[in-house]
Design a protein around this motif. Structure first.
Motif, PDB file in Angstrom:
ATOM      1  N   ASP A  58      -4.527  35.503 -31.943  1.00 39.42           N
ATOM      2  CA  ASP A  58      -5.681  34.609 -32.047  1.00 39.42           C
ATOM      3  C   ASP A  58      -6.453  34.766 -33.359  1.00 39.42           C
ATOM      4  O   ASP A  58      -7.271  33.925 -33.699  1.00 39.42           O
ATOM      5  N   ASN A  59      -6.205  35.843 -34.089  1.00 38.97           N
ATOM      6  CA  ASN A  59      -6.867  36.075 -35.366  1.00 38.97           C
ATOM      7  C   ASN A  59      -5.819  35.923 -36.475  1.00 38.97           C
ATOM      8  O   ASN A  59      -5.042  36.825 -36.734  1.00 38.97           O
ATOM      9  N   ALA A  60      -5.832  34.776 -37.147  1.00 34.21           N
ATOM     10  CA  ALA A  60      -4.819  34.483 -38.165  1.00 34.21           C
ATOM     11  C   ALA A  60      -4.861  35.452 -39.335  1.00 34.21           C
ATOM     12  O   ALA A  60      -3.863  35.628 -40.027  1.00 34.21           O
ATOM     13  N   ALA A  61      -5.983  36.122 -39.559  1.00 31.64           N
ATOM     14  CA  ALA A  61      -6.104  37.047 -40.691  1.00 31.64           C
ATOM     15  C   ALA A  61      -5.561  38.439 -40.382  1.00 31.64           C
ATOM     16  O   ALA A  61      -5.431  39.256 -41.286  1.00 31.64           O
ATOM     17  N   MET A  62      -5.255  38.712 -39.129  1.00 27.61           N
ATOM     18  CA  MET A  62      -4.703  40.029 -38.763  1.00 27.61           C
ATOM     19  C   MET A  62      -3.219  40.060 -39.068  1.00 27.61           C
ATOM     20  O   MET A  62      -2.476  39.155 -38.692  1.00 27.61           O
ATOM     21  N   ARG A  63      -2.796  41.102 -39.768  1.00 23.90           N
ATOM     22  CA  ARG A  63      -1.383  41.256 -40.102  1.00 23.90           C
ATOM     23  C   ARG A  63      -0.965  42.703 -39.889  1.00 23.90           C
ATOM     24  O   ARG A  63      -1.721  43.629 -40.195  1.00 23.90           O
ATOM     25  N   TYR A  64       0.223  42.871 -39.388  1.00 22.54           N
ATOM     26  CA  TYR A  64       0.816  44.195 -39.216  1.00 22.54           C
ATOM     27  C   TYR A  64       2.100  44.256 -40.019  1.00 22.54           C
ATOM     28  O   TYR A  64       2.780  43.253 -40.204  1.00 22.54           O
ATOM     29  N   PHE A  65       2.404  45.435 -40.521  1.00 26.74           N
ATOM     30  CA  PHE A  65       3.545  45.634 -41.410  1.00 26.74           C
ATOM     31  C   PHE A  65       4.380  46.820 -40.956  1.00 26.74           C
ATOM     32  O   PHE A  65       3.862  47.746 -40.328  1.00 26.74           O
ATOM     33  N   ILE A  66       5.652  46.783 -41.303  1.00 22.27           N
ATOM     34  CA  ILE A  66       6.556  47.914 -41.081  1.00 22.27           C
ATOM     35  C   ILE A  66       6.945  48.444 -42.453  1.00 22.27           C
ATOM     36  O   ILE A  66       7.418  47.692 -43.308  1.00 22.27           O
ATOM     37  N   VAL A  67       6.737  49.737 -42.664  1.00 24.73           N
ATOM     38  CA  VAL A  67       7.107  50.395 -43.916  1.00 24.73           C
ATOM     39  C   VAL A  67       8.278  51.327 -43.629  1.00 24.73           C
ATOM     40  O   VAL A  67       8.238  52.127 -42.697  1.00 24.73           O
ATOM     41  N   HIS A  68       9.307  51.223 -44.431  1.00 26.00           N
ATOM     42  CA  HIS A  68      10.494  52.066 -44.286  1.00 26.00           C
ATOM     43  C   HIS A  68      10.223  53.405 -44.970  1.00 26.00           C
ATOM     44  O   HIS A  68      10.554  53.594 -46.143  1.00 26.00           O
ATOM     45  N   LEU A  69       9.607  54.340 -44.240  1.00 29.62           N
ATOM     46  CA  LEU A  69       9.237  55.626 -44.827  1.00 29.62           C
ATOM     47  C   LEU A  69      10.446  56.396 -45.338  1.00 29.62           C
ATOM     48  O   LEU A  69      10.352  57.104 -46.341  1.00 29.62           O
ATOM     49  N   HIS A  70      11.565  56.264 -44.664  1.00 31.85           N
ATOM     50  CA  HIS A  70      12.756  57.013 -45.071  1.00 31.85           C
ATOM     51  C   HIS A  70      13.182  56.648 -46.494  1.00 31.85           C
ATOM     52  O   HIS A  70      13.741  57.480 -47.209  1.00 31.85           O
ATOM     53  N   ARG A  71      12.866  55.453 -46.941  1.00 30.30           N
ATOM     54  CA  ARG A  71      13.211  55.050 -48.315  1.00 30.30           C
ATOM     55  C   ARG A  71      12.305  55.752 -49.334  1.00 30.30           C
ATOM     56  O   ARG A  71      12.722  55.991 -50.463  1.00 30.30           O
ATOM     57  N   PHE A  72      11.073  56.055 -48.944  1.00 33.44           N
ATOM     58  CA  PHE A  72      10.161  56.778 -49.835  1.00 33.44           C
ATOM     59  C   PHE A  72      10.473  58.268 -49.831  1.00 33.44           C
ATOM     60  O   PHE A  72      10.317  58.944 -50.845  1.00 33.44           O
ATOM     61  N   LEU A  73      10.882  58.787 -48.684  1.00 28.33           N
ATOM     62  CA  LEU A  73      11.170  60.212 -48.568  1.00 28.33           C
ATOM     63  C   LEU A  73      12.454  60.607 -49.275  1.00 28.33           C
ATOM     64  O   LEU A  73      12.600  61.735 -49.738  1.00 28.33           O
ATOM     65  N   ASN A  74      13.401  59.684 -49.329  1.00 27.12           N
ATOM     66  CA  ASN A  74      14.685  59.958 -49.959  1.00 27.12           C
ATOM     67  C   ASN A  74      15.127  58.726 -50.755  1.00 27.12           C
ATOM     68  O   ASN A  74      16.039  58.023 -50.338  1.00 27.12           O
ATOM     69  N   PRO A  75      14.500  58.468 -51.907  1.00 24.50           N
ATOM     70  CA  PRO A  75      14.791  57.243 -52.642  1.00 24.50           C
ATOM     71  C   PRO A  75      16.206  57.171 -53.229  1.00 24.50           C
ATOM     72  O   PRO A  75      16.680  56.087 -53.557  1.00 24.50           O
ATOM     73  N   ASP A  76      16.885  58.296 -53.355  1.00 18.55           N
ATOM     74  CA  ASP A  76      18.232  58.300 -53.928  1.00 18.55           C
ATOM     75  C   ASP A  76      19.320  57.940 -52.924  1.00 18.55           C
ATOM     76  O   ASP A  76      20.437  57.665 -53.307  1.00 18.55           O
ATOM     77  N   ALA A  77      18.960  57.940 -51.639  1.00 17.64           N
ATOM     78  CA  ALA A  77      19.956  57.629 -50.598  1.00 17.64           C
ATOM     79  C   ALA A  77      20.285  56.142 -50.632  1.00 17.64           C
ATOM     80  O   ALA A  77      19.434  55.291 -50.907  1.00 17.64           O
ATOM     81  N   ALA A  78      21.498  55.823 -50.322  1.00 19.53           N
ATOM     82  CA  ALA A  78      21.938  54.414 -50.337  1.00 19.53           C
ATOM     83  C   ALA A  78      21.400  53.669 -49.149  1.00 19.53           C
ATOM     84  O   ALA A  78      21.219  54.149 -48.097  1.00 19.53           O
TER      85      ALA A  78
END
Length: 78
Positions: A58-78
């Motif tokens: 009901d609140n168009a300004a509310m947004r939720y996101f998913i962040v792939h933490l594993h990509r930040f923790l191990n950026p060299d992994a494929a």
């Protein structure tokens, strides 16, 4: 004896809050950002994200996101 998981752990963060504008991703009040949680895999993060997104539909300004933490923790992994 505890069995070892066969797949690597891939942590995901779900968070959200009210945006300043519908066309951007800048939060109205960064101090009020809600941390939904850290999840062990994308599927469980997606379930949490859907629940929060549907609860705030009901609140168009509310947004939720998913962040792939594993990509930040191990950026060299494929």
């Amino acid at each position: 004896m505890v069995s070892e998981e066969t797949s690597p752990q891939r942590l995901h963060l779900v968070f959200g809050g009210e945006l300043k504008s519908l066309s951007g991703v800048e939060f109205r009040d960064p101090a009020a950002i809600e941390i939904v949680g850290v999840f062990p895999d994308y599927a469980s993060a997606l379930t949490a994200w859907r629940g929060k997104a549907q609860a705030t539909v009901d609140n168009a300004a509310m947004r939720y996101f998913i962040v792939h933490l594993h990509r930040f923790l191990n950026p060299d992994a494929a």
